[in-house]
Scaffold this motif. Structure first.
Motif, PDB file in Angstrom:
ATOM      1  N   SER A   4      -6.784  -3.756  -3.250  1.00  0.00           N
ATOM      2  CA  SER A   4      -8.125  -3.013  -2.922  1.00  0.00           C
ATOM      3  C   SER A   4      -8.849  -3.606  -1.706  1.00  0.00           C
ATOM      4  O   SER A   4      -9.474  -2.766  -1.065  1.00  0.00           O
ATOM      5  N   VAL A   5      -8.741  -4.748  -1.737  1.00  0.00           N
ATOM      6  CA  VAL A   5      -9.414  -5.252  -0.311  1.00  0.00           C
ATOM      7  C   VAL A   5      -8.691  -5.099   1.003  1.00  0.00           C
ATOM      8  O   VAL A   5      -9.372  -4.840   2.137  1.00  0.00           O
ATOM      9  N   GLN A   6      -7.395  -4.721   0.791  1.00  0.00           N
ATOM     10  CA  GLN A   6      -6.637  -4.397   1.812  1.00  0.00           C
ATOM     11  C   GLN A   6      -6.255  -3.114   2.248  1.00  0.00           C
ATOM     12  O   GLN A   6      -5.604  -2.792   2.978  1.00  0.00           O
ATOM     13  N   GLY A   7      -7.176  -2.361   1.533  1.00  0.00           N
ATOM     14  CA  GLY A   7      -7.146  -0.933   1.954  1.00  0.00           C
ATOM     15  C   GLY A   7      -6.812   0.114   0.949  1.00  0.00           C
ATOM     16  O   GLY A   7      -6.924   1.377   1.089  1.00  0.00           O
ATOM     17  N   GLY A   8      -6.159  -0.342  -0.221  1.00  0.00           N
ATOM     18  CA  GLY A   8      -5.897   0.505  -1.218  1.00  0.00           C
ATOM     19  C   GLY A   8      -4.339   1.359  -0.908  1.00  0.00           C
ATOM     20  O   GLY A   8      -3.902   1.140  -0.036  1.00  0.00           O
ATOM     21  N   SER A   9      -4.196   2.393  -1.704  1.00  0.00           N
ATOM     22  CA  SER A   9      -2.962   3.107  -1.424  1.00  0.00           C
ATOM     23  C   SER A   9      -3.278   3.932  -0.141  1.00  0.00           C
ATOM     24  O   SER A   9      -4.253   4.259   0.107  1.00  0.00           O
ATOM     25  N   MET A  10      -2.069   4.083   0.481  1.00  0.00           N
ATOM     26  CA  MET A  10      -2.168   4.867   1.852  1.00  0.00           C
ATOM     27  C   MET A  10      -2.417   6.164   1.504  1.00  0.00           C
ATOM     28  O   MET A  10      -1.966   6.904   0.718  1.00  0.00           O
ATOM     29  N   ARG A  48       0.838  -1.210   0.035  1.00  0.00           N
ATOM     30  CA  ARG A  48      -0.053   0.055   0.075  1.00  0.00           C
ATOM     31  C   ARG A  48       0.996   1.311  -0.134  1.00  0.00           C
ATOM     32  O   ARG A  48       0.584   2.348  -0.728  1.00  0.00           O
ATOM     33  N   TYR A  49       1.828   1.231   0.762  1.00  0.00           N
ATOM     34  CA  TYR A  49       2.968   2.334   0.827  1.00  0.00           C
ATOM     35  C   TYR A  49       3.747   2.661  -0.567  1.00  0.00           C
ATOM     36  O   TYR A  49       3.719   3.652  -0.865  1.00  0.00           O
ATOM     37  N   LEU A  50       3.984   1.404  -1.200  1.00  0.00           N
ATOM     38  CA  LEU A  50       4.841   1.602  -2.465  1.00  0.00           C
ATOM     39  C   LEU A  50       3.908   2.149  -3.495  1.00  0.00           C
ATOM     40  O   LEU A  50       4.309   2.928  -4.042  1.00  0.00           O
ATOM     41  N   CYS A  51       2.741   1.682  -3.419  1.00  0.00           N
ATOM     42  CA  CYS A  51       1.554   2.129  -4.616  1.00  0.00           C
ATOM     43  C   CYS A  51       1.194   3.474  -4.078  1.00  0.00           C
ATOM     44  O   CYS A  51       1.066   4.435  -5.137  1.00  0.00           O
ATOM     45  N   ALA A  52       1.334   4.098  -3.042  1.00  0.00           N
ATOM     46  CA  ALA A  52       1.085   5.611  -2.666  1.00  0.00           C
ATOM     47  C   ALA A  52       2.294   6.425  -2.855  1.00  0.00           C
ATOM     48  O   ALA A  52       2.051   7.568  -3.158  1.00  0.00           O
ATOM     49  N   THR A  53       3.336   5.808  -2.876  1.00  0.00           N
ATOM     50  CA  THR A  53       4.717   6.903  -3.088  1.00  0.00           C
ATOM     51  C   THR A  53       5.505   6.794  -4.352  1.00  0.00           C
ATOM     52  O   THR A  53       6.500   7.300  -4.474  1.00  0.00           O
ATOM     53  N   THR A  80       4.890   4.390 -10.183  1.00  0.00           N
ATOM     54  CA  THR A  80       5.053   3.255 -11.274  1.00  0.00           C
ATOM     55  C   THR A  80       4.754   1.845 -10.573  1.00  0.00           C
ATOM     56  O   THR A  80       4.644   0.901 -11.298  1.00  0.00           O
ATOM     57  N   TYR A  81       4.772   1.857  -9.282  1.00  0.00           N
ATOM     58  CA  TYR A  81       4.694   0.547  -8.740  1.00  0.00           C
ATOM     59  C   TYR A  81       3.308  -0.326  -8.723  1.00  0.00           C
ATOM     60  O   TYR A  81       3.172  -1.525  -9.222  1.00  0.00           O
ATOM     61  N   TYR A  82       2.047   0.397  -8.859  1.00  0.00           N
ATOM     62  CA  TYR A  82       1.006  -0.246  -8.989  1.00  0.00           C
ATOM     63  C   TYR A  82       0.942  -1.208 -10.332  1.00  0.00           C
ATOM     64  O   TYR A  82       0.394  -2.182 -10.514  1.00  0.00           O
ATOM     65  N   ASP A  83       1.381  -0.250 -11.409  1.00  0.00           N
ATOM     66  CA  ASP A  83       1.344  -1.128 -12.759  1.00  0.00           C
ATOM     67  C   ASP A  83       2.235  -2.400 -12.658  1.00  0.00           C
ATOM     68  O   ASP A  83       2.015  -3.011 -13.743  1.00  0.00           O
ATOM     69  N   LYS A  84       3.296  -2.279 -11.921  1.00  0.00           N
ATOM     70  CA  LYS A  84       3.983  -3.325 -11.939  1.00  0.00           C
ATOM     71  C   LYS A  84       3.367  -4.845 -11.195  1.00  0.00           C
ATOM     72  O   LYS A  84       3.715  -5.808 -11.273  1.00  0.00           O
TER      73      LYS A  84
END
Length: 185
Positions: free
Chosen positions: A126-132, A104-109, A112-116
């Motif tokens: 998405s179940v675990q809370g999404g981006s921070m 979640r942290y890496l997606c928020a910061t 490019t991480y989410y696309d990987k």
């Protein structure tokens, strides 16, 4: 008391052969590939062991991995860390506990991480809370094992290759035994 390796062997040999959350590898293959990625990157032994064991909460959790894929957060990170604390210190258990938060942290910061992420990882995030949120980012970054958890998370992303060479739990026995507190007591 059973040592860690013996307890893990029965799990990896049993439940480990099950499907891993829509990926093309079993749960055991995923965790072992994650451990191999950590070892090949030169990670410290504790992080290698954390990588091998990071998803044991899917084995022993009250809500299975299949239910996670149905939209129910199984909190496998917390369950795994608590269970592993029987044998291991915080340098193993804390990166395990934080590996979902690290995603979640890496997606928020990192834009490019989410696309990987694999499709299954995008869904579970998405179940675990999404981006921070900004506040969550600050709280996570202050965690003593945040950096190790982010490294673990990146190894986690690598461990999903159905064509990867086979690795076994026995390949990690020396590392597991070296950190198992019950063997040195």
């Amino acid at each position: 008391m059973t040592n860690a390796y013996d307890a893990l062997t029965s799990m990896f040999d049993g439940e480990g052969g099950q499907e891993y959350l829509g990926e093309q590898v079993s749960m055991a293959q995923h965790m072992l590939q994650t451990g191999r990625a950590a070892r090949e990157a030169g990670a410290p032994t504790a992080l290698v062991v954390a990588a091998v064991l990071h998803d044991v909460g899917h084995f022993s959790g009250a809500i299975s991995g299949r239910e996670l894929m149905s939209g129910n957060n199984n909190h496998h990170d917390d369950i795994a860390a608590a269970w592993l604390s029987t044998w291991f210190d915080a340098d193993v258990t804390e990166p395990v506990r934080l590996h979902v938060a690290a995603k979640r942290y890496l997606c928020a910061t990192d834009p490019t991480y989410y696309d990987k992420l694999s499709d299954a990882s995008k869904f579970t995030m998405s179940v675990q809370g999404g981006s921070m949120s900004g506040e969550e980012i600050s709280e996570f970054a202050a965690e003593p094992f945040a950096e190790a958890a982010c490294q673990l998370r990146k190894f986690d992303d690598i461990g999903k290759n159905p064509d990867a060479p086979v690795v076994t739990l026995a390949d990690f026995r020396a590392d597991i035994d070296a950190l198992d507190r019950t063997l040195s007591a």
